[in-house]
Design a protein around this motif. Structure first.
Motif, PDB file in Angstrom:
ATOM      1  N   PHE A  19       0.833  -1.202   0.000  1.00 57.83           N
ATOM      2  CA  PHE A  19       0.000   0.000   0.000  1.00 57.83           C
ATOM      3  C   PHE A  19       0.866   1.250   0.000  1.00 57.83           C
ATOM      4  CE2 PHE A  19      -3.763  -2.407   1.340  1.00 57.83           C
ATOM      5  CZ  PHE A  19      -3.183  -3.504   1.966  1.00 57.83           C
TER       6      PHE A  19
ATOM      7  N   GLN B  41      -1.383  -4.350   8.951  1.00 56.23           N
ATOM      8  CA  GLN B  41      -0.433  -3.713   8.057  1.00 56.23           C
ATOM      9  C   GLN B  41       0.832  -3.337   8.813  1.00 56.23           C
ATOM     10  OE1 GLN B  41      -2.087  -0.585   5.629  1.00 56.23           O
ATOM     11  NE2 GLN B  41      -3.754  -1.889   4.902  1.00 56.23           N
TER      12      GLN B  41
ATOM     13  N   GLN C  87       0.080  11.199   4.296  1.00 54.73           N
ATOM     14  CA  GLN C  87      -0.434  11.613   5.600  1.00 54.73           C
ATOM     15  C   GLN C  87      -0.231  13.116   5.732  1.00 54.73           C
ATOM     16  OE1 GLN C  87       1.610  10.055   9.088  1.00 54.73           O
ATOM     17  NE2 GLN C  87      -0.324   9.938  10.203  1.00 54.73           N
TER      18      GLN C  87
ATOM     19  N   PHE D 236      -3.017   0.581  -3.963  1.00 56.14           N
ATOM     20  CA  PHE D 236      -2.535  -0.633  -3.358  1.00 56.14           C
ATOM     21  C   PHE D 236      -2.415  -1.739  -4.400  1.00 56.14           C
ATOM     22  CE2 PHE D 236      -6.420  -3.229  -2.857  1.00 56.14           C
ATOM     23  CZ  PHE D 236      -7.407  -2.280  -2.999  1.00 56.14           C
TER      24      PHE D 236
ATOM     25  N   LEU E 187      -5.340   6.624   1.387  1.00 59.41           N
ATOM     26  CA  LEU E 187      -4.803   5.578   0.528  1.00 59.41           C
ATOM     27  C   LEU E 187      -4.698   6.073  -0.916  1.00 59.41           C
ATOM     28  CD1 LEU E 187      -3.940   2.579   0.306  1.00 59.41           C
ATOM     29  CD2 LEU E 187      -6.356   2.043  -0.105  1.00 59.41           C
TER      30      LEU E 187
ATOM     31  N   MET F  17       3.909  13.598   3.803  1.00 61.95           N
ATOM     32  CA  MET F  17       4.582  12.404   4.315  1.00 61.95           C
ATOM     33  C   MET F  17       3.985  11.213   3.577  1.00 61.95           C
ATOM     34  SD  MET F  17       6.659  10.940   6.494  1.00 61.95           S
ATOM     35  CE  MET F  17       6.905  10.176   8.115  1.00 61.95           C
TER      36      MET F  17
ATOM     37  N   TYR G 219       0.295   5.319   1.105  1.00 61.98           N
ATOM     38  CA  TYR G 219      -0.551   6.341   1.720  1.00 61.98           C
ATOM     39  C   TYR G 219       0.195   7.673   1.699  1.00 61.98           C
ATOM     40  CZ  TYR G 219      -2.972   2.456   4.117  1.00 61.98           C
ATOM     41  OH  TYR G 219      -3.669   1.313   4.426  1.00 61.98           O
TER      42      TYR G 219
ATOM     43  N   PHE H  77       4.202  -0.910   8.490  1.00 60.80           N
ATOM     44  CA  PHE H  77       4.578   0.319   7.808  1.00 60.80           C
ATOM     45  C   PHE H  77       6.089   0.526   7.749  1.00 60.80           C
ATOM     46  CE2 PHE H  77       0.649   2.671   7.084  1.00 60.80           C
ATOM     47  CZ  PHE H  77      -0.246   1.945   7.857  1.00 60.80           C
ATOM     48  N   GLY H  78       6.507   1.211   6.691  1.00 61.28           N
ATOM     49  CA  GLY H  78       7.864   1.713   6.615  1.00 61.28           C
ATOM     50  C   GLY H  78       7.999   2.997   7.421  1.00 61.28           C
ATOM     51  N   PRO H  79       9.205   3.568   7.485  1.00 57.54           N
ATOM     52  CA  PRO H  79       9.441   4.763   8.299  1.00 57.54           C
ATOM     53  C   PRO H  79       8.923   6.048   7.677  1.00 57.54           C
ATOM     54  CG  PRO H  79      11.442   4.100   7.187  1.00 57.54           C
ATOM     55  CD  PRO H  79      10.430   3.033   6.892  1.00 57.54           C
TER      56      PRO H  79
ATOM     57  N   LEU I 128      -5.941  15.508   8.042  1.00 60.24           N
ATOM     58  CA  LEU I 128      -6.589  14.667   7.025  1.00 60.24           C
ATOM     59  C   LEU I 128      -6.349  13.189   7.268  1.00 60.24           C
ATOM     60  CD1 LEU I 128      -5.811  16.722   3.793  1.00 60.24           C
ATOM     61  CD2 LEU I 128      -7.918  16.698   5.134  1.00 60.24           C
ATOM     62  N   GLY I 129      -5.433  12.863   8.154  1.00 60.32           N
ATOM     63  CA  GLY I 129      -5.169  11.463   8.460  1.00 60.32           C
ATOM     64  C   GLY I 129      -4.427  10.756   7.345  1.00 60.32           C
ATOM     65  N   LEU I 130      -4.499   9.443   7.368  1.00 50.71           N
ATOM     66  CA  LEU I 130      -3.891   8.612   6.337  1.00 50.71           C
ATOM     67  C   LEU I 130      -4.865   8.469   5.178  1.00 50.71           C
ATOM     68  CD1 LEU I 130      -2.369   5.695   8.437  1.00 50.71           C
ATOM     69  CD2 LEU I 130      -1.099   7.185   6.919  1.00 50.71           C
TER      70      LEU I 130
ATOM     71  N   LEU J 138       3.786   7.124   3.191  1.00 51.74           N
ATOM     72  CA  LEU J 138       3.987   5.904   3.957  1.00 51.74           C
ATOM     73  C   LEU J 138       3.657   4.691   3.109  1.00 51.74           C
ATOM     74  CD1 LEU J 138       2.316   7.142   7.226  1.00 51.74           C
ATOM     75  CD2 LEU J 138       4.689   6.441   7.049  1.00 51.74           C
TER      76      LEU J 138
END
Lengths: 112, 115
Positions: B33, B104, B37, B48, B45, B88, B35, B106-108, B41-43, B90
């Motif tokens: 996936f 899920q 951020q 995917f 998508l 950002m 995303y 996640f990467g950094p 607004l949050g995450l 992700l």
């Protein structure tokens, strides 16, 4: 569109206090996860709850899945500065397929 | 432990440039996936993928494309970067639902700034 509403959006407390974060929806979820994200990093999975009424504990964190699997809560006992971060809930729903539906998060700040 | 890595932690690009964000996971996960951020607004998508060479649009695919030539690698491409793509980014991966309930990992993250 299924939504996960998180509350409160922001929380600022003193070390040692207790707090609860809520995640609510009108939809039923197959599973629900809680993540914590520190500034500049990716979210880290804390727990997954699957069964209605399920309670899981992770040290001072207690997670509960509602009986109807539409809501969840995260309770932190005796918060510490290390608990500071963004807490996200995310649900698996059949209409979303392999994707998750994320709440917008609760930003927690714990000061010493 | 699952490890998801992203090619850059910070990236600065100019408007109109083509931008590639790379993501690699080492747990043989089927699903990957992307995303973005943003505060308030949050995450959200973007895209995917549930298998090699397969992709699905997420909630905000406009201005982005993706590539998954190998199972472990999922690339996000900004064809012509614009300032409103400063964000950002992700990457995440997951096993199938019946094995893992769609958990899920996640990467950094990559903090992209478009000037």
């Amino acid at each position: 569109t299924q939504l996960l509403e998180q509350s409160p959006q922001f929380l600022s407390i003193q070390e040692g206090e207790n707090l609860t974060v809520y995640c609510n929806s009108s939809s039923v979820f197959s599973s629900l996860q809680w993540y914590r994200q520190e500034p500049g990093e990716g979210p880290v999975l804390l727990v997954t709850v699957v069964t209605g009424g399920e309670v899981k504990k992770l040290k001072r964190l207690t997670f509960q899945f509602g009986d109807a699997r539409k809501d969840s809560s995260l309770h932190i006992t005796a918060a510490q500065p290390g608990d500071t971060g963004l807490y996200l809930c995310a649900g698996a729903h059949r209409d979303a397929g392999t994707a998750l539906i994320f709440g917008k998060g609760t930003t927690l700040s714990v000061s010493s | 432990d699952v490890k998801v890595t992203q090619s850059s932690r910070y990236l600065v690009k100019r408007t109109g440039e083509k931008v590639f964000l790379e993501c690699v996971q080492d747990m043989d996960h089927e699903n990957m996936f992307w995303y973005r951020q943003d505060p308030g607004l949050g995450l959200r998508l973007i895209y995917f993928s549930y298998d090699v060479k397969m992709k699905e649009k997420g909630d905000i695919p406009e201005g982005y494309s993706v590539s998954r030539e190998k199972k472990e690698r999922f690339s996000l491409i900004l064809e012509s970067a614009s300032t409103n793509q400063t964000s950002m980014y992700l990457c995440a991966s997951s096993q199938d639902f019946f094995s893992s309930y769609n958990e899920q990992f996640f990467g950094p993250g990559t903090r992209l700034t478009v000037l």
